[in-house]
Design a protein around this motif. Structure first.
Motif, PDB file in Angstrom:
ATOM      1  N   VAL A 196       5.357  -0.090  -1.499  1.00 48.82           N
ATOM      2  CA  VAL A 196       4.651   0.799  -0.567  1.00 48.82           C
ATOM      3  C   VAL A 196       5.236   0.684   0.828  1.00 48.82           C
ATOM      4  O   VAL A 196       5.460   1.700   1.514  1.00 48.82           O
ATOM      5  CB  VAL A 196       3.139   0.496  -0.559  1.00 48.82           C
ATOM      6  CG1 VAL A 196       2.435   1.322   0.520  1.00 48.82           C
ATOM      7  CG2 VAL A 196       2.528   0.779  -1.927  1.00 48.82           C
ATOM      8  N   ASN A 197       5.522  -0.530   1.274  1.00 50.49           N
ATOM      9  CA  ASN A 197       6.132  -0.711   2.594  1.00 50.49           C
ATOM     10  C   ASN A 197       7.505  -0.049   2.669  1.00 50.49           C
ATOM     11  O   ASN A 197       7.885   0.520   3.695  1.00 50.49           O
ATOM     12  CB  ASN A 197       6.247  -2.203   2.919  1.00 50.49           C
ATOM     13  CG  ASN A 197       4.904  -2.852   3.179  1.00 50.49           C
ATOM     14  OD1 ASN A 197       3.952  -2.183   3.570  1.00 50.49           O
ATOM     15  ND2 ASN A 197       4.830  -4.155   2.972  1.00 50.49           N
ATOM     16  N   TYR A 198       8.235  -0.131   1.565  1.00 48.78           N
ATOM     17  CA  TYR A 198       9.557   0.487   1.541  1.00 48.78           C
ATOM     18  C   TYR A 198       9.447   2.004   1.702  1.00 48.78           C
ATOM     19  O   TYR A 198      10.202   2.617   2.475  1.00 48.78           O
ATOM     20  CB  TYR A 198      10.287   0.147   0.243  1.00 48.78           C
ATOM     21  CG  TYR A 198      11.704   0.661   0.205  1.00 48.78           C
ATOM     22  CD1 TYR A 198      12.759  -0.082   0.739  1.00 48.78           C
ATOM     23  CD2 TYR A 198      12.002   1.905  -0.338  1.00 48.78           C
ATOM     24  CE1 TYR A 198      14.059   0.405   0.730  1.00 48.78           C
ATOM     25  CE2 TYR A 198      13.296   2.395  -0.353  1.00 48.78           C
ATOM     26  CZ  TYR A 198      14.316   1.640   0.181  1.00 48.78           C
ATOM     27  OH  TYR A 198      15.596   2.130   0.181  1.00 48.78           O
ATOM     28  N   ASP A 200       7.095   3.584   3.148  1.00 48.83           N
ATOM     29  CA  ASP A 200       6.691   3.848   4.537  1.00 48.83           C
ATOM     30  C   ASP A 200       7.927   3.946   5.431  1.00 48.83           C
ATOM     31  O   ASP A 200       8.033   4.843   6.284  1.00 48.83           O
ATOM     32  CB  ASP A 200       5.767   2.745   5.048  1.00 48.83           C
ATOM     33  CG  ASP A 200       4.363   2.829   4.460  1.00 48.83           C
ATOM     34  OD1 ASP A 200       4.013   3.902   3.929  1.00 48.83           O
ATOM     35  OD2 ASP A 200       3.631   1.817   4.515  1.00 48.83           O
ATOM     36  N   THR A 201       8.846   3.033   5.240  1.00 49.11           N
ATOM     37  CA  THR A 201      10.077   3.057   6.034  1.00 49.11           C
ATOM     38  C   THR A 201      10.934   4.260   5.682  1.00 49.11           C
ATOM     39  O   THR A 201      11.545   4.890   6.559  1.00 49.11           O
ATOM     40  CB  THR A 201      10.883   1.762   5.823  1.00 49.11           C
ATOM     41  OG1 THR A 201      10.040   0.637   6.058  1.00 49.11           O
ATOM     42  CG2 THR A 201      12.072   1.701   6.772  1.00 49.11           C
ATOM     43  N   SER A 203       9.831   7.089   4.751  1.00 50.12           N
ATOM     44  CA  SER A 203       9.181   8.215   5.441  1.00 50.12           C
ATOM     45  C   SER A 203       9.668   8.321   6.874  1.00 50.12           C
ATOM     46  O   SER A 203       9.992   9.414   7.365  1.00 50.12           O
ATOM     47  CB  SER A 203       7.662   8.048   5.422  1.00 50.12           C
ATOM     48  OG  SER A 203       7.133   8.179   4.136  1.00 50.12           O
ATOM     49  N   GLU A 204       9.736   7.184   7.558  1.00 50.55           N
ATOM     50  CA  GLU A 204      10.176   7.176   8.954  1.00 50.55           C
ATOM     51  C   GLU A 204      11.633   7.620   9.088  1.00 50.55           C
ATOM     52  O   GLU A 204      11.967   8.437   9.956  1.00 50.55           O
ATOM     53  CB  GLU A 204      10.001   5.773   9.534  1.00 50.55           C
ATOM     54  CG  GLU A 204       8.559   5.299   9.624  1.00 50.55           C
ATOM     55  CD  GLU A 204       8.456   3.844  10.040  1.00 50.55           C
ATOM     56  OE1 GLU A 204       9.497   3.273  10.426  1.00 50.55           O
ATOM     57  OE2 GLU A 204       7.346   3.285   9.974  1.00 50.55           O
ATOM     58  N   LYS A 209       6.789  12.725   5.522  1.00 52.94           N
ATOM     59  CA  LYS A 209       5.659  11.894   5.117  1.00 52.94           C
ATOM     60  C   LYS A 209       5.574  11.883   3.591  1.00 52.94           C
ATOM     61  O   LYS A 209       5.428  12.932   2.958  1.00 52.94           O
ATOM     62  CB  LYS A 209       4.355  12.407   5.712  1.00 52.94           C
ATOM     63  CG  LYS A 209       3.143  11.576   5.302  1.00 52.94           C
ATOM     64  CD  LYS A 209       1.889  12.053   5.994  1.00 52.94           C
ATOM     65  CE  LYS A 209       0.650  11.322   5.479  1.00 52.94           C
ATOM     66  NZ  LYS A 209       0.772   9.855   5.573  1.00 52.94           N
ATOM     67  N   ASP A 211       3.568  11.293   0.514  1.00 56.85           N
ATOM     68  CA  ASP A 211       2.197  11.112   0.029  1.00 56.85           C
ATOM     69  C   ASP A 211       2.015  11.583  -1.408  1.00 56.85           C
ATOM     70  O   ASP A 211       0.914  11.528  -1.961  1.00 56.85           O
ATOM     71  CB  ASP A 211       1.192  11.813   0.951  1.00 56.85           C
ATOM     72  CG  ASP A 211       1.533  13.272   1.195  1.00 56.85           C
ATOM     73  OD1 ASP A 211       2.377  13.824   0.433  1.00 56.85           O
ATOM     74  OD2 ASP A 211       0.977  13.868   2.136  1.00 56.85           O
ATOM     75  N   LEU A 260       0.422   4.242  -3.992  1.00 53.75           N
ATOM     76  CA  LEU A 260       0.402   4.284  -2.527  1.00 53.75           C
ATOM     77  C   LEU A 260      -0.957   3.867  -1.976  1.00 53.75           C
ATOM     78  O   LEU A 260      -1.053   3.376  -0.839  1.00 53.75           O
ATOM     79  CB  LEU A 260       0.761   5.687  -2.034  1.00 53.75           C
ATOM     80  CG  LEU A 260       2.207   6.134  -2.262  1.00 53.75           C
ATOM     81  CD1 LEU A 260       2.391   7.597  -1.887  1.00 53.75           C
ATOM     82  CD2 LEU A 260       3.175   5.251  -1.480  1.00 53.75           C
ATOM     83  N   ASN A 262      -2.535   1.487  -3.247  1.00 47.28           N
ATOM     84  CA  ASN A 262      -2.609   0.085  -3.677  1.00 47.28           C
ATOM     85  C   ASN A 262      -3.526  -0.126  -4.870  1.00 47.28           C
ATOM     86  O   ASN A 262      -4.147  -1.188  -5.027  1.00 47.28           O
ATOM     87  CB  ASN A 262      -3.028  -0.814  -2.507  1.00 47.28           C
ATOM     88  CG  ASN A 262      -1.939  -0.931  -1.459  1.00 47.28           C
ATOM     89  OD1 ASN A 262      -0.777  -1.185  -1.794  1.00 47.28           O
ATOM     90  ND2 ASN A 262      -2.296  -0.731  -0.192  1.00 47.28           N
TER      91      ASN A 262
END
Length: 478
Positions: A196-198, A200-201, A203-204, A209, A211, A260, A262
């Motif tokens: 999930v953190n990956y 997020d990055t 997305s940046e 985004k 989702d 996503l 969790n």
């Protein structure tokens, strides 16, 4: 004791010697899969001593030292570089019949001109000799690459990488072309803690985004476009096996949304997601005319205690015993049915699977494309004399060895390029013995051409980097 590697090392017949010296030896190197750090090429790193260059980061050597009972402080710990070198020199005589014995002496001889077999008695002399040479320009990272006549290098890079080091190399006067390779394992591995953190990055970095599954595909495609602009023409995947389960997009999107959020997802849902994302990645590669590499079969990071102590790539991986045939066939066939199968190279880590992979590669072809799906070079635990020979024999028996793309280093070490020489000598020896035994004609002109093709021409034609150009000022789109 004098180094045992002479001009005819591994070449058992006059025919093998002629093939190697007249046809194989002179070919440039296209190293289309390795793990060399591009930042060290871009900055033309100079190494403080031979330990930094030769032992640091080399988990092949670490495994051998651990097997001999050497303490970890002399391997990856805080001991001095000189003591680490001494412990490796102590280990080398015990590596006889392991490929490390051949590789180590090839590396010492080809780069440093060392004519002695290394042992604890001459370790200090060799250490000092190599360190003196490291002060010379030809022993920087770029100098070491030049010494081995390397034409093209393809590194292995995460989709999040901004590729600035590759751009710096492309805009420099360095003759060797260095291209990135797209390695999206962390996008595929939905069952890892950091997934999930990956995303997020991702997305940046992509400005999209993520989702649901569709937005993930858009973000991934953006990164593929970015890599393509920076000269990337290959992808790579390090997986236990291919993923060929049936799926539908709506169901997979819900699986991703749950992850996503969790929420727990089942093993069946995990396989459906992996099958879906791998399929769409393959189709994206086909759109770009990329080559897809699948490195399949290992069990990674088995020693959790050591992994926690020193981190990933610790040298605690093994050959796996997965069932490959059905999943791999389903995956490739789904792409092929939809006209989306890219050129593909299949690598296996278990010699028991050689014939499965060799025959699978022959199932998929395309008009005008020589060897569209390849049974790739002997890899990881198999890139030694016996493993290389078995891979060559399987490919010869089940397909066309003459279409092979030859060898690669798959290494993090700037001293690994003699592995191409090692492969070429073994290849020429096999052909030479067949000629001697009357199993092949004594037609040096034709067989020499086949040797040249395997060592260089096939990879050059198959990968076709000629359209990219050497120098490009590429607009940054991150």
């Amino acid at each position: 004791m004098k180094n045992f590697i002479d001009d005819n090392f591994l070449l058992e017949t006059n025919h093998a010697q002629e093939l190697y010296h007249n046809f194989a030896k002179k070919q440039p190197i296209i190293d289309y899969h390795c793990h060399l750090p591009p930042d060290e090429i871009a900055t033309n790193r100079r190494f403080e001593n031979i330990t930094k260059l030769w032992i640091d980061g080399d988990h092949y050597k670490w495994r051998a030292m651990r097997n001999l009972g050497i303490e970890e402080k002399f391997i990856t710990g805080k001991s001095t570089d000189k003591k680490k070198f001494d412990k490796w020199a102590q280990t080398i005589p015990y590596t006889m019949r392991n490929p490390l014995y051949h590789w180590s002496h090839l590396e010492l001889k080809r780069y440093f001109g060392v004519e002695d077999s290394i042992n604890p008695e001459n370790a200090a002399k060799i250490y000092n000799h190599c360190n003196l040479l490291l002060d010379k320009p030809e022993f920087s990272t770029q100098g070491l690459i030049r010494q081995m006549n390397v034409e093209i290098i393809c590194t292995t890079d995460d989709p999040l990488d901004d590729l600035t080091h590759h751009q710096k190399i492309a805009n420099s006067d360095f003759e060797t072309q260095v291209f990135p390779t797209f390695r999206p394992d962390q996008i595929i591995n939905i069952d890892t803690i950091d997934f999930v953190n990956y995303l997020d990055t991702l997305s940046e970095v992509s400005n999209i985004k993520i989702d649901d599954f569709e937005s993930l595909l858009q973000a991934t495609k953006t990164r593929i476009d970015y890599f393509h602009e920076h000269g990337c023409r290959l992808s790579d995947h390090g997986l236990p096996h291919a993923y060929g389960k049936k799926f539908n997009k709506k169901e997979v999107s819900q699986i991703l949304k749950n992850r996503l959020a969790n929420k727990n997802i089942s093993s069946k849902e995990t396989l459906k997601y992996k099958s879906a994302i791998l399929y769409y990645l393959g189709s994206f590669y086909a759109e770009k005319d990329w080559t897809m590499q699948l490195h399949l079969g290992p069990i990674r990071d088995t020693n959790k205690a050591l992994l926690e102590k020193i981190g990933i790539n610790a040298g605690v991986d093994s050959i796996g015993d997965f069932q490959h045939a059905v999943q791999l066939a389903n995956f490739l066939n789904r792409l092929n049915d939809n006209g989306s199968l890219p050129k593909t190279i299949l690598y296996n880590s278990n010699p028991a699977d050689n014939d499965v992979f060799a025959t699978m590669a022959g199932n998929f072809s395309e008009d005008g494309v020589k060897g569209k799906v390849q049974f790739g070079a002997a890899w990881w635990f198999l890139d030694q004399k016996d493993g290389i020979t078995k891979q060559i024999n399987s490919l010869s028996n089940m397909g066309l060895l003459s279409c092979s793309l030859g060898m690669l280093t798959d290494s993090r070490s700037f001293l690994s390029f003699p592995r191409h020489e090692y492969f070429r000598r073994i290849l020429c020896n096999i052909f030479g013995n067949d000629i001697k035994n009357g199993e092949l004609p004594n037609d040096m002109k034709w067989i020499g051409k086949i040797i040249e093709d395997i060592c260089y021409n096939n990879a050059k034609e198959y990968l076709d980097f000629s359209k990219i150009g050497k120098k490009k000022n590429i607009k940054k789109v991150v």
